[in-house]
Write an enzyme that holds these catalytic residues in place. Structure first.
Site, mmCIF file in Angstrom:
data_model
loop_
_atom_site.group_PDB
_atom_site.id
_atom_site.type_symbol
_atom_site.label_atom_id
_atom_site.label_comp_id
_atom_site.label_asym_id
_atom_site.label_seq_id
_atom_site.Cartn_x
_atom_site.Cartn_y
_atom_site.Cartn_z
ATOM 1 N N HIS A 191 0.883 -1.167 0.000
ATOM 2 C CA HIS A 191 0.000 0.000 0.000
ATOM 3 C C HIS A 191 0.921 1.217 0.000
ATOM 4 O O HIS A 191 1.662 1.441 0.963
ATOM 5 C CB HIS A 191 -0.918 -0.009 1.224
ATOM 6 C CG HIS A 191 -1.950 -1.089 1.175
ATOM 7 N ND1 HIS A 191 -2.410 -1.736 2.300
ATOM 8 C CD2 HIS A 191 -2.600 -1.647 0.122
ATOM 9 C CE1 HIS A 191 -3.312 -2.639 1.942
ATOM 10 N NE2 HIS A 191 -3.439 -2.613 0.622
ATOM 11 N N GLU A 240 1.493 3.526 3.009
ATOM 12 C CA GLU A 240 1.905 2.933 4.295
ATOM 13 C C GLU A 240 3.421 2.766 4.225
ATOM 14 O O GLU A 240 3.938 1.842 3.613
ATOM 15 C CB GLU A 240 1.168 1.611 4.529
ATOM 16 C CG GLU A 240 -0.344 1.820 4.633
ATOM 17 C CD GLU A 240 -1.162 0.537 4.687
ATOM 18 O OE1 GLU A 240 -0.577 -0.541 4.918
ATOM 19 O OE2 GLU A 240 -2.395 0.613 4.493
ATOM 20 N N HIS A 271 2.940 -3.384 6.793
ATOM 21 C CA HIS A 271 1.872 -2.408 6.537
ATOM 22 C C HIS A 271 1.873 -1.333 7.627
ATOM 23 O O HIS A 271 2.689 -1.361 8.547
ATOM 24 C CB HIS A 271 0.515 -3.113 6.509
ATOM 25 C CG HIS A 271 0.297 -3.965 5.301
ATOM 26 N ND1 HIS A 271 -0.584 -3.635 4.302
ATOM 27 C CD2 HIS A 271 0.853 -5.146 4.932
ATOM 28 C CE1 HIS A 271 -0.561 -4.572 3.365
ATOM 29 N NE2 HIS A 271 0.300 -5.495 3.728
ATOM 30 N N GLU A 312 1.453 -4.955 10.961
ATOM 31 C CA GLU A 312 0.981 -3.566 10.994
ATOM 32 C C GLU A 312 1.857 -2.835 12.003
ATOM 33 O O GLU A 312 1.849 -3.164 13.190
ATOM 34 C CB GLU A 312 -0.490 -3.513 11.414
ATOM 35 C CG GLU A 312 -1.424 -4.291 10.499
ATOM 36 C CD GLU A 312 -1.813 -3.521 9.247
ATOM 37 O OE1 GLU A 312 -1.406 -2.349 9.111
ATOM 38 O OE2 GLU A 312 -2.538 -4.093 8.406
#
Length: 434
Positions: free
Chosen positions: A81, A84, A188, A275
């Site tokens: 992404h 990110e 991410h 994450e």
């Protein structure tokens, strides 16, 4: 002039600032590292983005240019992404740490001598460059140039994914097919948690989508979480709580066409999603702290590629047999795990007693009971070879179709109501005889 050029490259490799590196700077840095450490690194592009930017991968290890029998392949992928961004930068600092620590730090030296580590700082360079105004929550830079979310773009094992496969996705799929990856993580932002397979489910299962290797995935996620500065506390972001800093992907939210499930089902590679920041694109002055918070976890997670058991399957003449199904009893994969072209297999398993089943289609299976220790500190999984004395043929190439295999299994189950074990056996037989 050549000497000046080399000195410039060396200075690029030596000085990595805590700032955001755009495409040209990122390429210059990777080329500088390779020039400074040519025998330890291999820099190559696995493809191009929609806008034609290279998808760079730096491989590191004692044998960086090619697979070596017995040495497992590991990968980190960041920035799929584009908005990110923390993973993109901390992977550059991981590269810097690995190359400068080799032959100085005994742990890093052993890690690089016994592992081939592939690092892709950005899977979505177009999205990163399209993010002109950094934002903590959302920008169009999340998507590739065609407006596609790359983490919804892979074939899905549970339902038909109608998304058109993008060049970045196809490049990663080809890369996975061409290497024997064993363990992986994709990095991410937007939360603080280690998420693991499965992300999707067939039907309306409530709460949790369990893979056959759920215990291993929990261990992998906890390895990262507990070696991170704060992830293990489970506080998450914006009142989100994740006990011990981990979550089953589907328990968090359902996701179709994700990269981690694709790796596990079709790539024979265990991948988790990390994450790493509540803010997707934080200010550059926070990058040094993000590196400090993640440094130990990034290294400890790589070591887990040496969990479990590995070995080679050979025929009566000692030649390797590719495409042999090798699985631990009670852990059938919907797409059976098979030996590579060198007859090698790698199975990530926690310490304990297991029965390993090797099957050459058309011949009797061979079973071996193994006692697996915790070998991650020794940088080598337990070795268990198989020799088929009655076999002197090369097993034919076999691969599972990129269709919703779990959906197919459920449809067959609804029609006949056999046990899951028989269903998996049927799937194995179907694939073997195709």
């Amino acid at each position: 002039r050549d000497v000046v050029g080399i000195l410039c490259l060396l200075s690029v490799a030596a000085a990595l600032d805590f700032k955001y590196h755009h495409t040209e700077e990122l390429e210059a840095y990777l080329k500088g590292v390779h020039a400074a450490y040519p025998s330890l690194t291999h820099l190559h592009s696995i493809g191009r983005s929609v806008e034609g930017r290279d998808l760079w991968v730096l491989a590191l290890g004692r044998f960086p240019t090619h697979h070596k029998i017995g040495i497992p392949e590991f990968k980190y992928v960041a920035n799929m992404h584009g908005d990110e961004t923390v993973g993109r930068e901390i992977l550059l600092h991981l590269i810097d740490f690995l190359v400068t620590s080799y032959r100085r730090d005994p742990v890093i030296t052993r890690l690089l001598n016994n592992t081939r580590i592939h690092i892709m700082p950005t899977m979505n360079p177009d999205g990163f460059e399209a993010t002109k105004v950094p934002d903590c929550y959302y920008t169009r830079g999340r998507y590739n140039k065609n407006g596609e979310d790359l983490n919804r773009n892979f074939p899905d094992a549970f339902e038909n994914n109608n998304a058109s496969i993008q060049p970045e996705t196809q490049a990663v799929m080809n890369w996975i097919k061409n290497e024997t990856f064993v363990l992986s993580a994709n990095l991410h932002g937007g939360a603080l948690v280690a998420s693991y397979t499965f992300d999707n489910v067939t039907g309306s299962l409530k709460g949790y989508s369990r893979s056959p290797d759920d215990d291993v995935f929990i261990h992998l996620a906890k390895t990262y979480s507990f070696n991170h500065a704060s992830m293990y506390k489970g506080m998450g972001c914006d009142r989100q709580t994740f006990p011990e800093g981990i979550t089953n992907g589907y328990s968090w939210y359902q996701l179709e066409g994700g990269m981690q499930d694709y790796n596990y089902v079709w790539g024979q590679c265990f991948e988790i999603t990390l994450e790493l920041s509540c803010c997707k694109y934080p200010p550059a002055d926070q990058l040094e702290k993000f590196w400090r918070d993640n440094k130990a976890a990034l290294i400890e997670y790589i070591k887990q590629v040496h969990l479990g058991v590995k070995g080679q399957v050979t025929d009566r003449n000692g030649n390797p047999i590719p495409n042999v199904i090798v699985e631990a009893k009670g852990r059938p994969h919907v797409c059976p795990y098979r030996t590579n072209e060198h007859g090698e297999y790698f199975l990530l398993l926690l310490p304990g007693t297991y029965v390993i089943n090797a099957t050459v289609p058309g011949f009797k299976s061979m079973l071996k009971t193994v006692e697996i220790p915790d070998n991650t500190g020794n940088f080598s999984a337990l070795k268990q070879d198989f020799s088929f004395s009655e076999v002197s043929i090369r097993s034919r190439a076999a691969s599972c179709p990129k269709t919703p295999l779990y959906q197919d299994l459920e449809l067959a189950s609804a029609a006949t109501k056999p046990t899951l074990h028989i269903l998996v056996l049927m799937t194995v037989m179907l694939v073997a005889f195709k």
